[in-house]
Design an enzyme around this catalytic site. Structure first.
Site, PDB file in Angstrom:
ATOM      1  N   ALA A  45       0.849  -1.206   0.000  1.00 39.47           N
ATOM      2  CA  ALA A  45       0.000   0.000   0.000  1.00 39.47           C
ATOM      3  C   ALA A  45       0.877   1.245   0.000  1.00 39.47           C
ATOM      4  CB  ALA A  45      -0.891  -0.004   1.241  1.00 39.47           C
ATOM      5  N   TYR A  75       7.876  10.948  -2.160  1.00 39.42           N
ATOM      6  CA  TYR A  75       7.760   9.479  -2.210  1.00 39.42           C
ATOM      7  C   TYR A  75       9.121   8.830  -1.903  1.00 39.42           C
ATOM      8  CZ  TYR A  75       6.711   4.990  -4.624  1.00 39.42           C
ATOM      9  OH  TYR A  75       6.522   3.674  -4.966  1.00 39.42           O
TER      10      TYR A  75
HETATM   11  C1  AKB Z   1       6.429   5.747  -9.610  1.00 39.27           C
HETATM   12  O1  AKB Z   1       6.477   6.160 -10.776  1.00 39.27           O
HETATM   13  O2  AKB Z   1       6.063   6.415  -8.651  1.00 39.27           O
HETATM   14  C2  AKB Z   1       6.891   4.335  -9.347  1.00 39.27           C
HETATM   15  C3  AKB Z   1       8.310   4.311  -8.901  1.00 39.27           C
HETATM   16  C4  AKB Z   1       9.352   4.976  -9.684  1.00 39.27           C
HETATM   17  O3  AKB Z   1       8.589   3.727  -7.922  1.00 39.27           O
HETATM   18  N1  AKB Z   1       6.732   3.516 -10.505  1.00 39.27           N
END
Ligand code: AKB
Length: 323
Positions: free
Chosen positions: A73, A142
């Site tokens: 998740a 991220y």
């Molecule tokens: C994204 O594009 O966020 C993912 C990644 C690069 O981990 N595919």
């Protein structure tokens, strides 16, 4: 029992199918949305709810004796940029909720964490073939979330006497291309979107430039990698976290390949600066020595095989069965 979080996502749906095919029973799933009908019969139980909800996570670990977790998740990179605080809560606090419950267990829990090449930031030379410990200085939400969770998972599994029952294993994925699903909210989404459009005789406007390059692999290889890493003997694993790739085409190379199959396919560009800047600071090529030596990583599909033998035929099949 096996717990999969993010069950309805691209990877969750493919993983539950593969674990079921391997004869695994007692799989339970968690997702914010009701479970997809196609995977419901593969589960012994499923929970609908939020990974941020501590009381729900506590209920799952109290009602079931969990010995394997696949934590998938997450909010992906492009979406995380628009909701950074919520992204932190889901990607980091959600992860910590799971670890807190594992801490209360006495028996060992094997934990798979899906990480990302978004943890890297290369300033200039994208073409350096990097190793796992290079350039870990993320400049996106991220990537920060993922790197922190990797570090905390590794810390608890190695250095903490608070939690000697955690066996933490993680893979840094890049772009993953599936024949029957599309990702949501990622920055690498241009490749799967372009391919699915071409197969459906639709043109595509790409949000990054023709020279953009990051690593990719197809979903079956990603799933096999998770299974192989999780089944490897702990003694052989010299690290908790590995990065892997299968091929690393530019946008232009993907376009040329699609043209071989669909000569009428047209690609145009409308570059999104933020998404371009993410792709520009991520590596184009990974040094995979650690994964190859420690647990025998070897993708089945290189670039040509991925398109000619998996993606194009399977996607054609998928859309023709849909009609
Ligand atoms: C994204 O594009 O966020 C993912 C990644 C690069 O981990 N595919």
């Amino acid at each position: 029992m096996i717990l999969i979080t993010g069950l309805n996502g691209e990877m969750g749906s493919a993983l539950v199918q593969r674990l079921h095919d391997l004869g695994k029973q007692n799989i339970i799933g968690l997702d914010i949305k009701p479970v997809k009908e196609s995977i419901k019969p593969l589960l012994s139980k499923n929970y609908i709810g939020d990974i941020k909800d501590k009381s729900l996570i506590n209920k799952i670990f109290t009602e079931n004796r969990i010995n394997e977790v696949y934590h998938l998740a997450a909010i992906l990179s492009t979406k995380a940029e628009s909701i950074p605080f919520l992204s932190h809560q889901i990607n980091v606090d959600g992860f910590l909720n799971l670890l807190e419950e594992i801490q209360n267990y006495k028996s060992e829990v094997k934990f798979f964490f899906a990480s990302s090449i978004a943890v890297y930031h290369l300033d200039n030379d994208k073409n350096i073939k990097i190793s796992e410990d290079d350039f870990c200085n993320p400049s996106n939400m991220y990537g920060c979330n993922k790197l922190y969770c990797e570090k905390i998972g590794s810390y608890f599994s190695k250095h903490s006497n608070l939690m000697n029952n955690l066996d933490f294993r993680s893979l840094r994925f890049s772009g993953i291309i599936s024949a029957n699903t599309l990702p949501v909210g990622g920055t690498s989404d241009y490749a799967p979107e372009m391919i699915h459009n071409a197969v459906q005789n639709k043109d595509y406007t790409c949000y990054v430039n023709p020279q953009s390059c990051i690593p990719f692999m197809v979903m079956p290889d990603a799933i096999e990698a998770i299974i192989n890493l999780m089944h490897s003997s702990k003694k052989k694993l010299k690290r908790n976290v590995y990065h892997i790739q299968a091929f690393n085409p530019t946008v232009e190379k993907i376009y040329n390949k699609l043209k071989e199959h669909f000569p009428n396919f047209q690609l145009s560009y409308d570059v999104n600066q933020r998404r371009q800047s993410l792709i520009d600071c991520w590596p184009c090529e990974l040094n995979q020595t650690a994964a190859i030596n420690d647990w025998g990583w070897k993708p089945k599909f290189d670039f040509d095989k991925a398109f000619d033998e998996y993606l194009i035929p399977s996607i054609l099949d998928f859309y023709s069965n849909k009609d």
